[in-house]
Design a protein around this motif. Structure first.
Motif: not given
Length: 160
Positions: A117-140
């Motif tokens: 749902x994120x717009x990759x270019x939106x400034x707020x997406x970077x914060x969500x991306x950092x959290x996504x990487x961390x959480x998604x990888x832990x569950x992976x």
């Protein structure tokens, strides 16, 4: 001793678990690290594309096929009740069903959908991306470890 079609089903289930453990391992050790090294907009866009292309017949045949085989092996084990190896077989099936398939549905897919749902270019997406990487990888890691443990348990059940 397990033999005949039951042996083949159990062996295929163990192989499916092992193959999925390898897929999850590859994601945790290389794909997610590579995506994390990219600028956020590029990493988000790449993961969004991965979320589309991974839903293909070959991947689903192994991922969902191993789920179906795990259910079949668990039921056959309950009905056939082989004394040696029964606990290992049930544990292997449970580990894959809950730890790999269940975690994927409860933890990884919802994160993928939110990322999509994120717009990759939106400034707020970077914060969500950092959290996504961390959480998604832990569950992976969790689902990869569960798939590997399931494979080991099923092999031990076959060897009992």
């Amino acid at each position: 001793m397990i033999d005949g079609p039951y042996f083949i089903l159990t062996l295929l289930t163990a192989l499916g678990c092992g193959l999925m453990a390898g897929v999850f391992f590859a994601f945790s050790t290389s794909v997610m690290r590579a995506l994390g090294a990219l600028p956020a907009a590029q990493g988000i866009a790449a993961m969004q594309k991965i979320n589309v292309v991974i839903v293909n017949a070959r991947f689903l045949a192994v991922f969902v096929g191993t789920t179906v085989l795990s259910v079949v092996v668990a039921v056959v084990t309950l009905v056939e009740s082989p004394d040696p190896g029964r606990i290992e077989l049930w544990l292997g099936c449970l580990l894959y069903l809950v730890g790999s398939f269940g975690v994927t549905g409860a933890a990884n897919i919802p994160r993928n959908k939110a990322l999509d749902e994120l717009d990759p270019e939106a400034p707020a997406s970077a914060e969500h991306w950092a959290r996504f990487l961390r959480e998604w990888t832990v569950w992976n890691h969790v689902r990869g470890g569960a798939a590997l443990a399931a494979c080991v348990c099923l092999v031990l059940g076959l060897a009992a």
